[in-house]
Design a protein around this motif. Structure first.
Motif, short mmCIF file in Angstrom:
data_model
loop_
_atom_site.label_atom_id
_atom_site.label_comp_id
_atom_site.label_asym_id
_atom_site.label_seq_id
_atom_site.Cartn_x
_atom_site.Cartn_y
_atom_site.Cartn_z
N LEU A 16 -21.40 7.71 -5.89
CA LEU A 16 -20.94 7.57 -4.51
C LEU A 16 -21.98 8.12 -3.53
CD1 LEU A 16 -18.12 6.43 -3.84
CD2 LEU A 16 -17.31 8.76 -3.52
N ASN A 43 -6.29 7.54 4.29
CA ASN A 43 -5.76 7.25 2.95
C ASN A 43 -5.87 8.47 2.04
OD1 ASN A 43 -8.49 7.01 3.04
ND2 ASN A 43 -8.57 4.89 2.35
N LYS A 93 1.46 12.18 -0.88
CA LYS A 93 2.26 11.53 -1.91
C LYS A 93 2.23 12.32 -3.20
CE LYS A 93 2.81 7.37 -3.08
NZ LYS A 93 2.48 6.08 -3.69
N VAL A 145 -6.80 4.37 -6.45
CA VAL A 145 -5.88 5.45 -6.06
C VAL A 145 -6.01 5.78 -4.58
CG1 VAL A 145 -5.29 7.88 -6.42
CG2 VAL A 145 -5.83 6.43 -8.38
N VAL A 146 -7.23 5.94 -4.11
CA VAL A 146 -7.42 6.47 -2.75
C VAL A 146 -7.53 5.37 -1.69
CG1 VAL A 146 -8.88 7.90 -1.27
CG2 VAL A 146 -8.44 8.59 -3.60
N THR A 147 -8.34 4.36 -1.93
CA THR A 147 -8.52 3.39 -0.84
C THR A 147 -7.48 2.26 -0.88
OG1 THR A 147 -10.11 1.95 -1.95
CG2 THR A 147 -10.99 3.85 -0.80
N GLU A 148 -7.08 1.84 -2.08
CA GLU A 148 -6.07 0.76 -2.14
C GLU A 148 -4.66 1.33 -2.22
OE1 GLU A 148 -7.23 -1.76 -5.43
OE2 GLU A 148 -9.28 -1.77 -4.70
N LEU A 149 -4.54 2.63 -2.42
CA LEU A 149 -3.25 3.31 -2.56
C LEU A 149 -2.37 2.60 -3.59
CD1 LEU A 149 -2.78 4.00 1.25
CD2 LEU A 149 -3.32 5.69 -0.48
N ASN A 150 -3.02 2.16 -4.65
CA ASN A 150 -2.33 1.45 -5.74
C ASN A 150 -2.33 2.37 -6.96
OD1 ASN A 150 -1.47 -0.22 -7.79
ND2 ASN A 150 -2.81 -1.93 -7.23
N TRP A 151 -1.39 3.27 -7.00
CA TRP A 151 -1.36 4.27 -8.08
C TRP A 151 -1.10 3.66 -9.46
CZ3 TRP A 151 0.89 9.72 -6.69
CH2 TRP A 151 0.15 10.24 -5.62
N THR A 172 -2.68 10.03 0.20
CA THR A 172 -2.70 10.25 -1.25
C THR A 172 -2.29 11.69 -1.57
OG1 THR A 172 -4.51 8.67 -1.44
CG2 THR A 172 -4.14 10.09 -3.33
N LYS A 191 -18.72 -4.20 -4.85
CA LYS A 191 -19.34 -3.85 -6.13
C LYS A 191 -19.98 -5.06 -6.79
CE LYS A 191 -16.58 0.20 -7.01
NZ LYS A 191 -16.10 0.30 -5.63
N ASP A 246 -11.18 3.90 -6.08
CA ASP A 246 -10.79 2.80 -5.19
C ASP A 246 -9.30 2.51 -5.30
OD1 ASP A 246 -13.30 2.47 -4.22
OD2 ASP A 246 -13.80 0.73 -5.45
N LYS A 270 -27.25 0.76 1.47
CA LYS A 270 -26.21 1.75 1.22
C LYS A 270 -25.00 1.47 2.09
CE LYS A 270 -24.66 5.93 -0.04
NZ LYS A 270 -24.22 6.16 -1.41
N ASN A 308 -13.09 -4.11 -2.07
CA ASN A 308 -13.61 -3.18 -3.07
C ASN A 308 -14.37 -3.93 -4.17
OD1 ASN A 308 -12.87 -0.73 -2.00
ND2 ASN A 308 -10.80 -0.84 -2.83
N TYR A 363 -13.33 -5.49 -14.43
CA TYR A 363 -13.14 -4.21 -15.11
C TYR A 363 -14.04 -4.10 -16.34
CZ TYR A 363 -9.08 -4.10 -12.07
OH TYR A 363 -8.26 -4.13 -10.98
N ASN A 408 -15.36 5.14 -10.30
CA ASN A 408 -15.31 4.67 -8.91
C ASN A 408 -14.20 3.62 -8.71
OD1 ASN A 408 -18.43 5.30 -9.52
ND2 ASN A 408 -17.88 5.88 -7.44
N LEU A 409 -13.94 2.85 -9.75
CA LEU A 409 -12.85 1.88 -9.66
C LEU A 409 -11.50 2.61 -9.58
CD1 LEU A 409 -15.07 -0.14 -10.32
CD2 LEU A 409 -13.61 -1.12 -12.06
N LEU A 434 0.83 -1.20 0.00
CA LEU A 434 0.00 0.00 0.00
C LEU A 434 0.87 1.25 0.00
CD1 LEU A 434 -2.07 -2.18 1.34
CD2 LEU A 434 -3.31 -0.10 1.86
N ALA A 435 0.64 2.09 -0.99
CA ALA A 435 1.36 3.37 -1.12
C ALA A 435 2.84 3.19 -1.42
CB ALA A 435 1.19 4.23 0.14
N ASN A 471 6.09 4.66 5.96
CA ASN A 471 6.26 5.57 4.83
C ASN A 471 7.20 6.74 5.17
OD1 ASN A 471 4.42 5.11 2.24
ND2 ASN A 471 3.36 4.28 4.02
N PHE A 504 -22.23 1.92 -9.58
CA PHE A 504 -20.91 2.53 -9.67
C PHE A 504 -20.54 2.67 -11.14
CE2 PHE A 504 -20.47 -2.04 -9.41
CZ PHE A 504 -19.57 -2.35 -10.41
#
Lengths: 290, 389
Positions: free
Chosen positions: A231, B98, B105, A249-255, B102, B387, A247, B248, B383, A66, A243-244, A45-46, B130, A239
């Motif tokens: 959202l 997070n 970073k 970038v922000v929640t999985e921190l997988n740029w 972000t 979905k 997810d 929700k 995630n 996807y 939204n993917l 992560l990150a 980090n 979604f």
């Protein structure tokens, strides 16, 4: 022998240079970075490792997760665009054709929503469609239902929110197109025996198509790139592809994966613009904008 | 008083107040209209002038969870601190750490980020891993001696050379239910499985923002020890079962309170303090911690690059018993101060999750040694499950 060569007019180049610089600096270079980042590897992560590998792209092409998101995004974008076109044509036609002295007031009303934050406009639907919202309150008061109807947090509420936000873009484009039509054409068609409906269908509608197409292009592209509306107004199944990206970038921190998905969205929506250009011609956009 | 809050945040706060019954609908629309006019007329000029106006002292940028939590911190900690020192605390709300990571970073620097209301030991470890931590001079934070040793130890284990944060509060993520629609007997009987009750389909909520929260409940529902999960497939199968019933997934405490207050949902996992706030406002919402329910602790984390002396001064101020107790009562989460060393008033001892022993042995926390290594894989999985995957 006199020199007859026409001197090169440098004015277009000079005038276009700032735009070229801005597009290069703000679009081309950042998107290039994103493309390069898509080949990096997210080790934790990150934590990303500089690499040239196709793992992210392979995941994108091989994973049905996807693909279904892309399909859903395209489907919702088409539905929103069609509904916005149908709903937008009427007010645009009215504003263009009205003899009301203060037409500027109608146009002002049209752009008034832009003064309010997009998020606030989206959140406002909770007060309208929610269990304790205005619509349910009305239905209960009229005795049409015994308990609140579940309208919020569904694909319906997401589409309502998207149409609400993007409808002015559609109306403005159609309006500009209608406004440019010679007012004598419809009466001329009528004098040649056309019914009002025929005159509209065979004269006004075809001439307003550039505006309709430009509005549709804008609404489609904007919807396709949305992620905040689902959202706020959507349920678990509502979604879009954006939204993917959020997810990743922000929640999985997988740029790197986020970059891959972002570039994919750019290509997809860019393809729509290219298709539009192929069939309608981008010069139609300039007609639509007057 | 200084708050970094845009119009959207103001609107969300106002909406939350309406949802909680603190502001009536007529006043709400009146305020909304006034806000629109004010924003249109004053806008950027006033913002620029406000910036110049707070030129004196050192600025500390604080980011937290918003809603009643931020209100309590502002009123009982930041305002008195500003008055006492001349420094300024600029507080903002985040949706989760997070988001902050972000931003940092992306910017390549911690500029504009000083102190975070950080969630748990897991996030402490992430910030440290980090390289965004500092070494606080504990001599400058004498009130740290009153903090429960059991809350300090997990942080010190990660950074034995010195703390980068002070533990500040704790709470639980249990289950909230609307007593008009769900009986206490049924809730107690089903426990964590109340979230899987098919009779409540379409009236169940869930926290969408944290994979570990969902996994914790998935573990409970599949009969596993949450701190020793062996069958992850079973965990996600329960999450899928839950998803089929969910109206929700909420993303913030404000949204949680709004959904419960408006009765859009009747049952959800929920943060103990937020439910206590709803109860205080008269909503018919009950709260229970199922066996092995999730407990957590929060810290005030100081980021690298912050003005250390002023940050330490603020943390010490926040740990003053008088301040910490007032904040705890306001935000509805028990303070990290050891109740065997500091007398706690009834309004704190009555809070959900409060532990009078100061040892927190009755609460089950997430073990970062077992949870952190799973985060990359299982976070992405959540995630996907969320979905419909």
């Amino acid at each position: 022998m006199p020199d007859t060569a026409t001197p090169i007019d440098k004015r277009p180049l000079v005038l276009l240079t700032p735009a070229f610089i801005a597009i290069t600096a703000l679009v081309v270079i950042p998107m290039s970075f994103i493309l390069v980042y898509s080949f990096y590897e997210n080790v934790d992560l990150a934590v990303d490792r500089v690499a040239f590998q196709f793992g992210n792209w392979q995941a994108l092409f091989s994973d049905n997760y996807y693909h279904s998101a892309i399909w859903k995004t395209l489907r919702i974008s088409v539905v929103v665009t069609v509904l916005a076109a149908v709903l937008g044509y009427l007010p645009a036609y009215f504003i263009a054709m009205t003899t009301f002295r203060h037409k500027w007031l109608l146009l002002l009303l049209l752009i008034l929503p832009f003064w309010v934050s997009f998020i606030i406009r989206t959140l406002s639907w909770i007060h309208i469609l929610g269990n304790q919202g205005a619509l349910n309150g009305l239905f209960l008061w009229l005795g049409l239902t015994d308990e609140p109807l579940q309208m919020m947090f569904s694909e319906f509420s997401v589409m309502v929110g998207l149409i609400h936000v993007f409808l002015p873009y559609m109306i403005l484009n159609i309006y500009v197109s209608l406004e440019g039509i010679d007012r004598n054409l419809e009466p001329a068609a009528r004098t040649l025996g056309a019914t009002p409906w025929q005159a509209f269908r065979e004269v006004t509608l075809p001439l307003s198509l550039p505006g309709l197409a430009a509005g549709s292009l804008l609404v489609f592209v904007l919807t396709g790139g949305s992620y905040v509306t689902p959202l706020i107004l959507g349920g678990p199944s509502d979604f879009l592809f954006g939204n993917l990206i959020y997810d990743a970038v922000v929640t999985e921190l997988n740029w790197p994966m986020g970059a891959t998905l972002s570039f994919t969205l750019l290509v997809l929506l860019g393809s729509v613009v290219i298709l539009y250009s192929r069939f309608m011609g981008l010069n139609q956009l300039s007609k639509a904008f007057g | 008083m200084t708050r970094k809050m845009d119009s959207t945040k103001r609107y969300e706060k106002l909406r939350e107040a309406v949802g909680n019954g603190d502001v009536d609908r007529r006043t709400f629309f009146g305020l909304l209209g006034s806000a629109g006019i004010t924003a249109g007329l004053s806008g950027g000029i006033m913002t620029a002038m406000a910036g110049q106006a707070r030129a004196a002292g050192v600025e500390l940028h604080f980011e937290g969870w918003g809603g009643v939590v931020s209100e309590a911190l502002r009123k009982h900690a930041f305002d008195p601190y500003e008055a006492a020192t001349g420094n300024t605390v600029i507080d903002a709300t985040f949706g989760g750490e997070n988001e902050v990571l972000t931003k940092i970073k992306a910017a390549g620097s911690t500029s504009g980020h000083n102190i975070l209301h950080s969630s748990g030991v897991s996030w402490y470890k992430r910030w440290v891993d980090n390289g965004y931590h500092v070494v606080l001079n504990e001599d400058n934070i004498p009130n740290l001696k009153n903090v429960m040793t059991t809350m300090i130890e997990p942080f010190r284990a990660i950074t034995p050379e010195g703390l980068s944060a002070v533990p500040y509060d704790y709470g639980t993520t249990g289950i909230a239910y609307n007593t008009k629609h769900v009986s206490k007997e049924k809730a107690m009987e089903l426990g964590a499985d109340l979230l899987l009750d098919k009779e409540l389909k379409g009236k169940i909520g869930g926290w969408g923002g944290d994979w570990a929260n969902r996994a914790w409940y998935g573990a409970l529902q599949s009969g596993q020890d949450p701190n020793n999960i062996e069958d992850w497939d079973a965990v996600w199968e329960k999450a899928r079962e839950h998803r089929e019933l969910v109206l929700k997934y909420w993303g913030s405490g404000a949204e949680l309170m709004d959904l419960l207050a408006k009765e859009e949902i009747w049952v959800t996992e929920a943060w103990s303090g937020r439910v206590a706030a709803l109860q205080a406002q008269g909503h018919p919402i009950a709260y229970m911690d199922p066996p092995n329910g999730l407990a957590w602790m929060e810290s005030m984390f100081v980021l690298k690059g912050s003005p250390l002396a002023e940050a330490e001064e603020l943390l010490n101020f926040m740990l003053e018993p008088e301040t910490a107790i007032a904040v705890a009562a306001g935000q509805k989460y028990p303070s990290s101060l050891d109740p065997t060393k500091v007398d706690m008033p009834e309004e704190v001892t009555n809070l959900p999750a409060f532990d009078p022993t100061g040892k927190l042995e009755a609460l089950v926390f997430r073990d970062p040694q077992t949870w952190n290594p799973q985060e990359k894989k299982q976070g992405a999985m959540w995630n996907r499950v969320k979905k419909g995957g």
